[in-house]
Motif scaffolding. Structure first.
Motif, mmCIF file in Angstrom:
data_model
loop_
_atom_site.group_PDB
_atom_site.id
_atom_site.type_symbol
_atom_site.label_atom_id
_atom_site.label_comp_id
_atom_site.label_asym_id
_atom_site.label_seq_id
_atom_site.Cartn_x
_atom_site.Cartn_y
_atom_site.Cartn_z
ATOM 1 N N PRO A 20 -63.641 -16.430 -7.731
ATOM 2 C CA PRO A 20 -63.466 -15.167 -8.458
ATOM 3 C C PRO A 20 -63.103 -15.347 -9.932
ATOM 4 C CG PRO A 20 -61.674 -15.511 -6.877
ATOM 5 C CD PRO A 20 -62.705 -16.550 -6.597
ATOM 6 N N GLN A 21 -62.259 -16.309 -10.259
ATOM 7 C CA GLN A 21 -61.887 -16.491 -11.666
ATOM 8 C C GLN A 21 -63.074 -16.992 -12.478
ATOM 9 O OE1 GLN A 21 -58.719 -15.713 -13.176
ATOM 10 N NE2 GLN A 21 -60.193 -15.801 -14.856
ATOM 11 N N SER A 23 -66.140 -16.358 -11.891
ATOM 12 C CA SER A 23 -67.030 -15.213 -12.045
ATOM 13 C C SER A 23 -66.561 -14.320 -13.182
ATOM 14 C CB SER A 23 -67.080 -14.424 -10.732
ATOM 15 O OG SER A 23 -68.023 -13.385 -10.801
ATOM 16 N N LEU A 24 -65.273 -14.023 -13.251
ATOM 17 C CA LEU A 24 -64.730 -13.212 -14.332
ATOM 18 C C LEU A 24 -64.964 -13.871 -15.690
ATOM 19 C CD1 LEU A 24 -61.349 -12.081 -12.750
ATOM 20 C CD2 LEU A 24 -63.188 -10.560 -13.456
ATOM 21 N N ASP A 25 -64.671 -15.149 -15.781
ATOM 22 C CA ASP A 25 -64.817 -15.849 -17.056
ATOM 23 C C ASP A 25 -66.264 -15.830 -17.534
ATOM 24 O OD1 ASP A 25 -62.126 -16.414 -16.963
ATOM 25 O OD2 ASP A 25 -62.380 -18.474 -16.246
ATOM 26 N N PHE A 26 -67.198 -16.018 -16.609
ATOM 27 C CA PHE A 26 -68.604 -16.090 -16.990
ATOM 28 C C PHE A 26 -69.126 -14.731 -17.441
ATOM 29 C CE2 PHE A 26 -73.149 -15.852 -16.004
ATOM 30 C CZ PHE A 26 -73.634 -16.984 -16.653
ATOM 31 N N TRP A 27 -68.925 -13.706 -16.617
ATOM 32 C CA TRP A 27 -69.557 -12.418 -16.896
ATOM 33 C C TRP A 27 -68.852 -11.630 -17.992
ATOM 34 C CZ3 TRP A 27 -74.298 -11.318 -15.369
ATOM 35 C CH2 TRP A 27 -74.844 -12.145 -14.385
ATOM 36 N N VAL A 28 -67.542 -11.793 -18.128
ATOM 37 C CA VAL A 28 -66.823 -11.057 -19.167
ATOM 38 C C VAL A 28 -66.826 -11.834 -20.478
ATOM 39 C CG1 VAL A 28 -64.604 -10.087 -19.852
ATOM 40 C CG2 VAL A 28 -65.391 -9.844 -17.492
ATOM 41 N N GLU A 29 -66.285 -13.046 -20.453
ATOM 42 C CA GLU A 29 -66.140 -13.782 -21.706
ATOM 43 C C GLU A 29 -67.464 -14.345 -22.210
ATOM 44 O OE1 GLU A 29 -63.788 -17.641 -23.587
ATOM 45 O OE2 GLU A 29 -63.159 -16.824 -21.648
ATOM 46 N N ALA A 30 -68.208 -15.040 -21.354
ATOM 47 C CA ALA A 30 -69.424 -15.701 -21.831
ATOM 48 C C ALA A 30 -70.566 -14.715 -22.078
ATOM 49 C CB ALA A 30 -69.859 -16.774 -20.833
ATOM 50 N N LEU A 322 -55.820 -11.937 -1.490
ATOM 51 C CA LEU A 322 -56.671 -12.128 -2.652
ATOM 52 C C LEU A 322 -56.075 -13.153 -3.605
ATOM 53 C CD1 LEU A 322 -57.462 -8.369 -3.410
ATOM 54 C CD2 LEU A 322 -58.984 -10.030 -2.301
ATOM 55 N N ALA A 323 -56.942 -13.967 -4.201
ATOM 56 C CA ALA A 323 -56.496 -14.946 -5.188
ATOM 57 C C ALA A 323 -56.030 -14.244 -6.452
ATOM 58 C CB ALA A 323 -57.641 -15.908 -5.519
ATOM 59 N N ASP A 324 -55.041 -14.818 -7.129
ATOM 60 C CA ASP A 324 -54.618 -14.297 -8.424
ATOM 61 C C ASP A 324 -55.715 -14.561 -9.451
ATOM 62 O OD1 ASP A 324 -52.146 -13.454 -7.459
ATOM 63 O OD2 ASP A 324 -51.175 -15.366 -7.934
ATOM 64 N N VAL A 325 -56.048 -13.557 -10.237
ATOM 65 C CA VAL A 325 -57.079 -13.708 -11.268
ATOM 66 C C VAL A 325 -56.575 -13.101 -12.571
ATOM 67 C CG1 VAL A 325 -59.047 -13.746 -9.682
ATOM 68 C CG2 VAL A 325 -58.221 -11.555 -10.589
ATOM 69 N N THR A 326 -57.172 -13.563 -13.667
ATOM 70 C CA THR A 326 -56.849 -13.052 -15.001
ATOM 71 C C THR A 326 -58.136 -12.609 -15.668
ATOM 72 O OG1 THR A 326 -54.993 -14.590 -15.201
ATOM 73 C CG2 THR A 326 -55.828 -13.594 -17.235
ATOM 74 N N VAL A 327 -58.171 -11.372 -16.117
ATOM 75 C CA VAL A 327 -59.350 -10.870 -16.819
ATOM 76 C C VAL A 327 -59.334 -11.411 -18.246
ATOM 77 C CG1 VAL A 327 -60.624 -8.822 -17.557
ATOM 78 C CG2 VAL A 327 -59.318 -8.792 -15.430
ATOM 79 N N PRO A 328 -60.410 -12.060 -18.711
ATOM 80 C CA PRO A 328 -60.446 -12.598 -20.068
ATOM 81 C C PRO A 328 -60.205 -11.522 -21.126
ATOM 82 C CG PRO A 328 -62.274 -13.451 -18.789
ATOM 83 C CD PRO A 328 -61.660 -12.364 -17.979
ATOM 84 N N ARG A 329 -59.446 -11.873 -22.156
ATOM 85 C CA ARG A 329 -59.197 -11.020 -23.305
ATOM 86 C C ARG A 329 -59.604 -11.768 -24.556
ATOM 87 N NH1 ARG A 329 -58.376 -6.512 -20.325
ATOM 88 N NH2 ARG A 329 -56.669 -6.791 -18.840
ATOM 89 N N PRO A 330 -60.121 -11.090 -25.558
ATOM 90 C CA PRO A 330 -60.541 -11.793 -26.772
ATOM 91 C C PRO A 330 -59.437 -12.604 -27.415
ATOM 92 C CG PRO A 330 -61.400 -9.560 -26.766
ATOM 93 C CD PRO A 330 -60.466 -9.661 -25.603
#
Length: 337
Positions: A20-21, A23-30, A322-330
Motif C-alpha cells: 500500500p505505501q 502504491s501511494l508513493d507511485f501514484w501520488v508523488e511520482a 491495515l498497515a500504517d501508511v503516509t500520504v506523500p506531501r510536496p
C-alpha cells in the motif's frame, strides 16, 4: 427493447497492487494524481481501497487499487485488461520521460500508433509505455486538451501543462474478440478503425469509441495467450452509466445479450452492476453519483480513512488489520523525509 443510453466511456479502472505505501508513493508523488478516497475493499475490509484521480475525482479519471500483499505476481493474457492508457497534454512526453528517470520508473521508448479504416480519417497518436512497481502495463498518450475539458488537473506534484487528464483507453486481450465487439456496440460504442504499429500480440487492434470526452476508447486485441490475475494486473474496468435509469437500461441490454449481470450494489460513492463479458473481463457499470465529495469536503478528499455504512461500526477492528501508511506531501517529498 429500447436501446440504452450509450455509455460516455470509462468511469474507473481497479487494479491489484502488493504494497500500500509503494502504491501511494507511485501514484501520488511520482505520477501526480490526487488520493481522493482512502477506504477499504467492501468485500474484504481488511484490505485498503485507494482511489487516485484528478483534483475533483471527475468520472473518467479514477485509478483505484486493492493492495493484496499475499497474492502472487499476475500475468497479462486473454480475458484481461492488458493496457490502461492515460491522456496527457501534447508536448509533455519529454517531461514525463525525465520524471520517469528521476523516480526510477520502468518505461519503454515512445512510439506511434496509426488509427485508420474505411470510415475514419487516418490519425496518429504518440504513446509512452511504462509500468508501475508491480509491473502493471500502463501508457501515456499525448492529446490536445480542449478548453472545455471536464477534468481538473491536480498540481501538487506535476505542473498543469503535463498533468494526467483522465483515461485515454483500455486495451482488452481476447481469444475471440467478435462477441466482445458486439457487446461494446450494445453498450453504445462505435467501431472507429484499426490501430496498427502496436506493441501487443498480433500487431493490430480494433478500436471502439464511446460518446464522452474522457476514457472514450476501448481497443480489442486478439490473442491466445492466457494470463492469471495477481499483483500488477487489472481487477475490473467500470463504464459510466450516469443515472440509475441509464444503469438499469444498460443492465437489461446486457442480460438480453446473453450475460448475467448482478443486481445493483451500493458502493457508497456510486452504484454498481457487475458482469463478466464473453471473453472473461470483469465489467462494471457505475453511476456518476453521489461522488467522492458526498462524505468529505473537496479540500479534504483522501485525508482520512472513510468506512462507508456498516463498516464504520467496525472501525477499531478494521484499522487494526491495515498497515500504517503516509500520504506523500510536496513538502516532505522535497525534504526527502
Amino acid at each position: 427493447m429500447t436501446d440504452p443510453t450509450p455509455t460516455p466511456g470509462i468511469h474507473h479502472v481497479t487494479c491489484i497492487a502488493s504494497d500500500p505505501q509503494e502504491s501511494l508513493d507511485f501514484w501520488v508523488e511520482a505520477l501526480g494524481l490526487r488520493l481522493v478516497k482512502r477506504s477499504v475493499n467492501q468485500d474484504d475490509p481488511g484490505t485498503y481501497h485507494f482511489f487516485f484521480a484528478d483534483e475533483e475525482g471527475t468520472p473518467g479519471t479514477s485509478m483505484t487499487f486493492f493492495p493484496w500483499a499475499d497474492l502472487p505476481q499476475g500475468e497479462v493474457g486473454a480475458g484481461q485488461v492488458a493496457r490502461t492508457a492515460f491522456r496527457v497534454p501534447e508536448d509533455s512526453l519529454d517531461y514525463w520521460e525525465g520524471r520517469f528517470e528521476e523516480h526510477d520508473i520502468e518505461y519503454s521508448d515512445r512510439f506511434e500508433r496509426v488509427i485508420d479504416g474505411p470510415d475514419v480519417d487516418r490519425t496518429t497518436e504518440i504513446v509512452l509505455p511504462f509500468r508501475d512497481p508491480d509491473g502493471l502495463p500502463l501508457e501515456l498518450v499525448a492529446v490536445s486538451i480542449p478548453d472545455d475539458d471536464p477534468t481538473v488537473p491536480w498540481t501538487e506534484f506535476v505542473p498543469e501543462d503535463a498533468a494526467i487528464r483522465g483515461f485515454h483507453s483500455v486495451t482488452l486481450w481476447e481469444s475471440e474478440p467478435d462477441r466482445t465487439a458486439a457487446l461494446l456496440e450494445t453498450m453504445g460504442l462505435e467501431e472507429a478503425g484499426t490501430v496498427s504499429a502496436d506493441d501487443g500480440p498480433g500487431g493490430q487492434r480494433r478500436r471502439f469509441s464511446a460518446s464522452g470526452p474522457v476514457g472514450k476508447y476501448v481497443d480489442l486485441v486478439e490473442t491466445g495467450e492466457r494470463g492469471r490475475q495477481g499483483s500488477g494486473t487489472v481487477h475490473h474496468v467500470a463504464f459510466q452509466t450516469p443515472t440509475d435509469d441509464d444503469q438499469m437500461a444498460m443492465r437489461s441490454a446486457v442480460r438480453e445479450a446473453g450475460l448475467n449481470p448482478t443486481r445493483q450494489i451500493d458502493r457508497h460513492w456510486f452504484r454498481s452492476v457487475y458482469f463478466r463479458e464473453f471473453g472473461g473481463v470483469l465489467f462494471e457499470l457505475a453511476t456518476s453519483g453521489p461522488g467522492y465529495t458526498s462524505d468529505e469536503p473537496l479540500e479534504g478528499l483522501g485525508e482520512r480513512l472513510v468506512l462507508p455504512g456498516e463498516f464504520e461500526q467496525r472501525r477499531g477492528e478494521i484499522e487494526s488489520q491495515l498497515a500504517d501508511v503516509t500520504v506523500p506531501r510536496p513538502e516532505t517529498a522535497a525534504s526527502g523525509e
